[in-house]
Design a protein around this motif. Sequence first.
Motif, mmCIF file in Angstrom:
data_model
loop_
_atom_site.group_PDB
_atom_site.id
_atom_site.type_symbol
_atom_site.label_atom_id
_atom_site.label_comp_id
_atom_site.label_asym_id
_atom_site.label_seq_id
_atom_site.Cartn_x
_atom_site.Cartn_y
_atom_site.Cartn_z
ATOM 1 N N UNK A 264 7.241 10.087 14.382
ATOM 2 C CA UNK A 264 6.675 10.657 15.607
ATOM 3 C C UNK A 264 5.849 9.642 16.392
ATOM 4 N N UNK A 265 5.506 8.520 15.774
ATOM 5 C CA UNK A 265 4.684 7.513 16.457
ATOM 6 C C UNK A 265 5.605 6.661 17.330
ATOM 7 N N UNK A 266 5.472 6.817 18.638
ATOM 8 C CA UNK A 266 6.329 6.118 19.596
ATOM 9 C C UNK A 266 5.581 4.931 20.179
ATOM 10 N N UNK A 267 6.224 3.772 20.184
ATOM 11 C CA UNK A 267 5.659 2.583 20.819
ATOM 12 C C UNK A 267 5.984 2.654 22.306
ATOM 13 N N UNK A 268 4.994 2.862 23.164
ATOM 14 C CA UNK A 268 5.276 3.001 24.595
ATOM 15 C C UNK A 268 5.820 1.728 25.225
ATOM 16 N N UNK A 269 5.642 0.608 24.559
ATOM 17 C CA UNK A 269 6.119 -0.668 25.120
ATOM 18 C C UNK A 269 7.618 -0.835 24.906
ATOM 19 N N UNK A 270 8.127 -0.414 23.750
ATOM 20 C CA UNK A 270 9.566 -0.504 23.490
ATOM 21 C C UNK A 270 10.286 0.795 23.825
ATOM 22 N N UNK A 271 9.528 1.884 23.843
ATOM 23 C CA UNK A 271 10.137 3.180 24.092
ATOM 24 C C UNK A 271 10.774 3.787 22.864
ATOM 25 N N UNK A 272 10.544 3.187 21.705
ATOM 26 C CA UNK A 272 11.180 3.630 20.471
ATOM 27 C C UNK A 272 10.138 3.941 19.391
ATOM 28 N N UNK A 273 10.513 4.731 18.385
ATOM 29 C CA UNK A 273 9.611 4.972 17.251
ATOM 30 C C UNK A 273 9.283 3.652 16.552
ATOM 31 N N UNK A 274 8.087 3.569 15.990
ATOM 32 C CA UNK A 274 7.681 2.341 15.322
ATOM 33 C C UNK A 274 8.585 2.061 14.123
ATOM 34 N N UNK A 275 8.730 0.776 13.797
ATOM 35 C CA UNK A 275 9.590 0.343 12.702
ATOM 36 C C UNK A 275 8.836 -0.436 11.631
ATOM 37 N N UNK A 276 7.573 -0.769 11.885
ATOM 38 C CA UNK A 276 6.836 -1.649 10.980
ATOM 39 C C UNK A 276 6.368 -0.916 9.724
ATOM 40 N N UNK A 277 5.651 -1.629 8.853
ATOM 41 C CA UNK A 277 5.289 -1.141 7.527
ATOM 42 C C UNK A 277 3.927 -0.440 7.472
ATOM 43 N N UNK A 278 3.173 -0.458 8.555
ATOM 44 C CA UNK A 278 1.877 0.212 8.561
ATOM 45 C C UNK A 278 2.103 1.725 8.524
ATOM 46 N N UNK A 279 1.511 2.408 7.541
ATOM 47 C CA UNK A 279 1.777 3.839 7.378
ATOM 48 C C UNK A 279 0.557 4.719 7.644
ATOM 49 N N UNK A 280 -0.644 4.150 7.671
ATOM 50 C CA UNK A 280 -1.829 4.965 7.890
ATOM 51 C C UNK A 280 -2.969 4.115 8.434
ATOM 52 N N UNK A 281 -3.653 4.641 9.441
ATOM 53 C CA UNK A 281 -4.832 3.989 10.016
ATOM 54 C C UNK A 281 -5.942 5.019 10.129
ATOM 55 N N UNK A 282 -7.097 4.710 9.554
ATOM 56 C CA UNK A 282 -8.276 5.562 9.666
ATOM 57 C C UNK A 282 -9.355 4.802 10.426
ATOM 58 N N UNK A 283 -9.985 5.480 11.376
ATOM 59 C CA UNK A 283 -11.035 4.866 12.182
ATOM 60 C C UNK A 283 -12.280 5.743 12.151
ATOM 61 N N UNK A 284 -13.430 5.120 11.949
ATOM 62 C CA UNK A 284 -14.721 5.790 12.060
ATOM 63 C C UNK A 284 -15.409 5.256 13.307
#
Length: 344
Positions: A264-284
Amino acid sequence: MQIFFRTVVVAAFLLLTGCDTGPQASPTVLEGKTMGTFWRVSLVDVNAQQAKALEQKIQAQLDSDDQLLSTWKNDSALMRFNHATSTAPWPVSEAMADIVTESLRVGEKTGGAMDITVGPLVNLWGFGPDKQPEKTPDQAQIDAAKARTGLAHLAVINRAGGQFLQKDLPTLFVDLSTVGEGYAADHLARLMEQQGISRYLVSVGGALVSRGLNASGKPWRVAIQKPTDRENAVQAVVDINGHGISTSGSYRNYFELDGKRISHVIDPRSGRPIQHKLVSVTVIAPTALEADAWDTGLMVLGSEKAKEVAQREGLAVYMITKEGEGFSTWMSPQFSAFLVNEKN
């Protein structure tokens, strides 16, 4: 309004109660549904009558927030702006102006990776009100959707008479799903303060805010889940007292199309769903809205570029990346300050 499934769970009084010594006390817990997800409020020193009245106020406020931000309701304030083809300044509430202003700020800081105008692409790939595509969108379809996006086409105007949004593309479609949970969590926190409640933990989907101490007199604690299908698998535990926290994950909300997993995570620059290996980001961050905006942009960027932005901006960030058959983690120095030793 669709809010994508996140990967944070409240753990202060569920997973971690066994870590405290002495008698255990239970908070008052209120729960409900909003924005396509769930809300939860944990309170201390509130009686049953107060809790019942507060539950009604919480639900009414969240229903109002949904009516403001939803892309699933054609009569929401946001959708009225989206449906309008006028490029003249469009009057909006102060809340809407604040949400868009923060989103534009983080969008610029992430080089457009966080883009609230990505709605046409979200819909094209089947994660918006439109149904899932029967086949992978071709480049022409992606290019057509991208032509209707871009933060440069949206502006917030503040005047003495009020706040306005303005678009220079008549078909620009703003989607605030990526920040709606954070805004709603902050709004719930403000409601608690207005009601004279100073010890609480509130969550809307994967965005949380806490203040004060829990029922056992300990800091409210939040557990970041491991990227697995096990609901209570804990990756790390943090004390966010006085801050907002939000997590974006790529491994739970997806579907299979043409033999491939579509995130569901779409890269607005490519217009496609992400393909990389990052699976989770938490921000405080100081607010859940800010955390919610950053986690989306960093998720799109991928591990290395996200690290660069986190370090440059001094963000409190925790990332989980797929490595072979397992996972690796990385946290910024700012995040480590919130980390809890589970033995304590």
